[in-house]
Design a protein around this motif. Structure first.
Motif, PDB file in Angstrom:
ATOM      1  N   PRO A 160     -21.626   5.383  -5.366  1.00  0.00           N
ATOM      2  CA  PRO A 160     -21.039   4.096  -5.248  1.00  0.00           C
ATOM      3  C   PRO A 160     -20.356   3.435  -6.788  1.00  0.00           C
ATOM      4  O   PRO A 160     -19.950   2.680  -6.965  1.00  0.00           O
ATOM      5  N   VAL A 161     -21.108   4.028  -7.759  1.00  0.00           N
ATOM      6  CA  VAL A 161     -20.976   3.661  -9.207  1.00  0.00           C
ATOM      7  C   VAL A 161     -19.557   3.846  -9.418  1.00  0.00           C
ATOM      8  O   VAL A 161     -18.895   2.960 -10.264  1.00  0.00           O
ATOM      9  N   VAL A 162     -18.926   4.934  -9.081  1.00  0.00           N
ATOM     10  CA  VAL A 162     -17.698   5.363  -9.598  1.00  0.00           C
ATOM     11  C   VAL A 162     -16.433   5.230  -8.338  1.00  0.00           C
ATOM     12  O   VAL A 162     -15.376   5.300  -8.452  1.00  0.00           O
ATOM     13  N   ASN A 163     -16.800   4.657  -7.293  1.00  0.00           N
ATOM     14  CA  ASN A 163     -16.026   4.500  -6.147  1.00  0.00           C
ATOM     15  C   ASN A 163     -15.398   2.979  -6.510  1.00  0.00           C
ATOM     16  O   ASN A 163     -16.048   2.186  -6.717  1.00  0.00           O
ATOM     17  N   PRO A 164     -13.915   3.298  -6.583  1.00  0.00           N
ATOM     18  CA  PRO A 164     -13.265   1.969  -6.984  1.00  0.00           C
ATOM     19  C   PRO A 164     -13.279   0.716  -6.089  1.00  0.00           C
ATOM     20  O   PRO A 164     -13.104  -0.281  -6.460  1.00  0.00           O
ATOM     21  N   VAL A 165     -13.851   0.810  -4.699  1.00  0.00           N
ATOM     22  CA  VAL A 165     -13.870  -0.163  -3.876  1.00  0.00           C
ATOM     23  C   VAL A 165     -15.448  -0.782  -3.935  1.00  0.00           C
ATOM     24  O   VAL A 165     -15.556  -2.031  -3.583  1.00  0.00           O
ATOM     25  N   GLU A 166     -16.282  -0.008  -4.615  1.00  0.00           N
ATOM     26  CA  GLU A 166     -17.589  -0.511  -4.700  1.00  0.00           C
ATOM     27  C   GLU A 166     -18.083  -1.008  -6.006  1.00  0.00           C
ATOM     28  O   GLU A 166     -17.755  -2.143  -5.908  1.00  0.00           O
ATOM     29  N   MET A 167     -18.525  -0.191  -6.670  1.00  0.00           N
ATOM     30  CA  MET A 167     -18.911  -0.613  -8.206  1.00  0.00           C
ATOM     31  C   MET A 167     -17.912  -0.639  -9.295  1.00  0.00           C
ATOM     32  O   MET A 167     -17.852  -1.032 -10.323  1.00  0.00           O
ATOM     33  N   GLY A 168     -16.802   0.467  -8.973  1.00  0.00           N
ATOM     34  CA  GLY A 168     -15.706   0.532  -9.802  1.00  0.00           C
ATOM     35  C   GLY A 168     -15.817   0.970 -11.367  1.00  0.00           C
ATOM     36  O   GLY A 168     -15.367   0.311 -12.081  1.00  0.00           O
ATOM     37  N   ALA A 169     -16.954   1.586 -11.804  1.00  0.00           N
ATOM     38  CA  ALA A 169     -17.307   1.954 -12.871  1.00  0.00           C
ATOM     39  C   ALA A 169     -16.715   3.365 -13.390  1.00  0.00           C
ATOM     40  O   ALA A 169     -16.302   4.155 -12.484  1.00  0.00           O
ATOM     41  N   GLU A 170     -16.811   3.706 -14.797  1.00  0.00           N
ATOM     42  CA  GLU A 170     -16.795   4.832 -15.094  1.00  0.00           C
ATOM     43  C   GLU A 170     -17.914   5.332 -15.940  1.00  0.00           C
ATOM     44  O   GLU A 170     -18.634   4.643 -16.704  1.00  0.00           O
ATOM     45  N   TRP A 171     -18.483   6.344 -15.791  1.00  0.00           N
ATOM     46  CA  TRP A 171     -19.740   6.781 -16.312  1.00  0.00           C
ATOM     47  C   TRP A 171     -19.884   6.610 -17.704  1.00  0.00           C
ATOM     48  O   TRP A 171     -20.772   6.331 -18.326  1.00  0.00           O
ATOM     49  N   ALA A 172     -18.535   7.242 -18.360  1.00  0.00           N
ATOM     50  CA  ALA A 172     -18.833   7.050 -19.784  1.00  0.00           C
ATOM     51  C   ALA A 172     -18.891   5.711 -20.390  1.00  0.00           C
ATOM     52  O   ALA A 172     -19.626   5.287 -21.273  1.00  0.00           O
ATOM     53  N   LYS A 173     -18.219   4.603 -19.733  1.00  0.00           N
ATOM     54  CA  LYS A 173     -18.469   3.190 -20.273  1.00  0.00           C
ATOM     55  C   LYS A 173     -19.811   2.704 -19.728  1.00  0.00           C
ATOM     56  O   LYS A 173     -20.426   1.849 -20.486  1.00  0.00           O
TER      57      LYS A 173
END
Length: 462
Positions: A261-274
């Motif tokens: 979910p963290v990197v799913n663009p519809v869910e949490m839409g994040a990038e791990w580096a950030k």
């Protein structure tokens, strides 16, 4: 007179045919293979169970098994082929009871076999009409049931309960599980930390709120920038006991699931580096994290910490658990009647074990077309396990959800289409079993399901 003789001769010929096949089946038997015994463990109990299962059930439930002599007859050939295809699709004895890699059979696989034996639902009547010795003898049935119960004791036991409880199709949850305290504590903080989302608005708890049964109680979750998902958010309570994660089972572990979910663009839409950059800027958090994970902040360690916390989300001490442990007064008369109906209608063949679910993929709509009943239109999320395997046989198959705390997790199904438990119960009875469940029976089952609500941190799950 001649016509009467011809009719009589035809009737006698038909009688000879009807009686001749089953009589010949008693004498002319196909060779019995050993595929099941060979695939399973070197266990005397398994061997004792495998022999009669192969002999009596193998024709329809073991790939490549030898067929009876009449299988080559023109009329019989197509009928038998359809029966074998249906039998293997519903239950492949080798695949279910002797899984690859030396793994034990799944709890639903054991439950389905036990149900068929105890409830005498197999073999079907048309098979017994031609195979008068097609049923397992009492001693053979006992051998199979003894093996099933031994597997439950050895592979699925809940510590601290007697054998009689461990051998049942449904068992209590453990009071707690082992977890690394510092890492689980970090995971709890991360589970509620909105910095894991791209715009700092969402956390894991946004869709899996522990104050809402581990869900968000919405048909579909709302993700970053107000985007709507296309599948119902399952509960995170007791997720550590699931055999796979997500409705389609695309994540094999909690760690893998925690990262999705963290990197799913519809869910949490994040990038791990950030995400890591934001967390690293928090000196106090970074210090605590380094103490628990000497290798420091990383996507892998963050996922591990969240998973370690999620393993602690166990909800024991439901009234059903107390009933299973021997407290006959823990359930009301209606709840006990609902439990009996739950077993009678084969609900526990999929909703088995300590989780009452979470142990297999099953087709949504075994007896009736669920999606046609819903309205006919389907989307990608409705394809279920097919989205992972691309096997047509997996289309519309989903991981069976746990029924623990189910009274707190409406709406129901992968599509959130059942607004309340009674609707869910009657729908499942119809599409999975072909049973038009009376309202009074549905009410009793709903009451039983209410007794599956456990406790988290000493308080009832809300």
């Amino acid at each position: 007179m001649k016509k009467k003789l011809l009719v009589l001769a035809a009737l006698l010929g038909l009688l000879v045919l009807v009686l001749g096949i089953p009589v010949l089946n008693l004498v002319v038997k196909p060779p019995v293979g050993a595929a099941l015994a060979a695939a399973g463990p070197a266990d005397p109990l398994f061997a004792a169970a495998a022999v009669p299962l192969q002999a009596q059930c193998g024709s329809c439930h073991i790939p490549g098994a030898a067929l009876p002599f009449y299988a080559g007859l023109p009329v019989a050939r197509d009928v038998i082929r359809r029966d074998i295809d249906a039998g293997l699709a519903s239950y492949d004895l080798v695949a279910e009871l002797a899984p690859a890699g030396g793994r034990p059979p799944s709890e639903p696989a054991l439950a389905k076999l036990e149900f068929a034996l105890v409830r005498d639902t197999m073999p079907p009547g048309r098979y017994l009409a031609l195979h008068w010795d097609g049923d397992l003898a009492a001693a053979q049935e006992k051998a199979v049931l003894d093996w099933i119960r031994s597997v439950r004791r050895a592979s699925y036991a809940t510590p601290g309960f007697p054998d009689a409880v461990q051998e049942g199709v449904i068992r209590p949850l453990p009071a707690s599980v082992e977890a690394h305290p510092a890492r689980a504590a970090l995971g709890k903080r991360l589970y509620h930390d909105r910095r894991l989302s791209g715009d700092d608005t969402l956390s894991c708890a946004s869709c899996h709120d522990l104050a809402k049964g581990g869900t968000d109680r919405a048909p579909f979750s709302t993700g970053i920038r107000g985007q709507k998902g296309d599948i119902n958010a399952p509960t995170t309570f007791n997720a550590g006991f699931q055999f796979a994660q997500f409705w389609d089972g695309r994540a094999a572990t909690l760690e893998e699931q925690a990262g999705g979910p963290v990197v799913n663009p519809v869910e949490m839409g994040a990038e791990w580096a950030k995400v890591i950059e934001k967390l690293q800027a928090d000196e106090a958090f970074a210090k605590d994290f380094a103490a628990a994970y000497p290798s420091g902040l990383s996507a892998e360690n963050i996922q591990h910490a969240i998973a370690e916390f999620e393993r602690t989300l166990v909800t024991p001490h439901s009234r059903m658990d107390r009933f299973l442990a021997g407290d006959a007064k823990a359930l009301s008369a209606d709840e006990k009647a609902g439990y009996d109906l739950f077993l009678e209608h084969a609900c526990a063949t999929c909703h088995a074990g300590k989780l009452l679910g979470g142990g297999s993929f099953e087709k949504m709509g075994v007896k009736q077309d669920y999606f046609a009943q819903r309205g006919g239109k389907t989307g990608k999320a409705d394809d279920g396990r097919y989205n992972v395997t691309k096997r047509e046989s997996d289309r519309h198959r989903f991981k069976v959800p746990t029924l623990r705390n189910v009274a707190q997790t409406a709406p129901y199904f992968h599509d959130g289409a059942a607004a309340d438990l009674k609707k869910a119960v009657t729908t499942m009875a119809w599409v999975q079993r072909g049973v038009d469940l009376p309202a009074a029976d549905a009410d009793r089952i709903v009451k039983f399901l209410g007794a599956l609500t456990g406790e988290y941190e000493g308080k009832p799950v809300q």
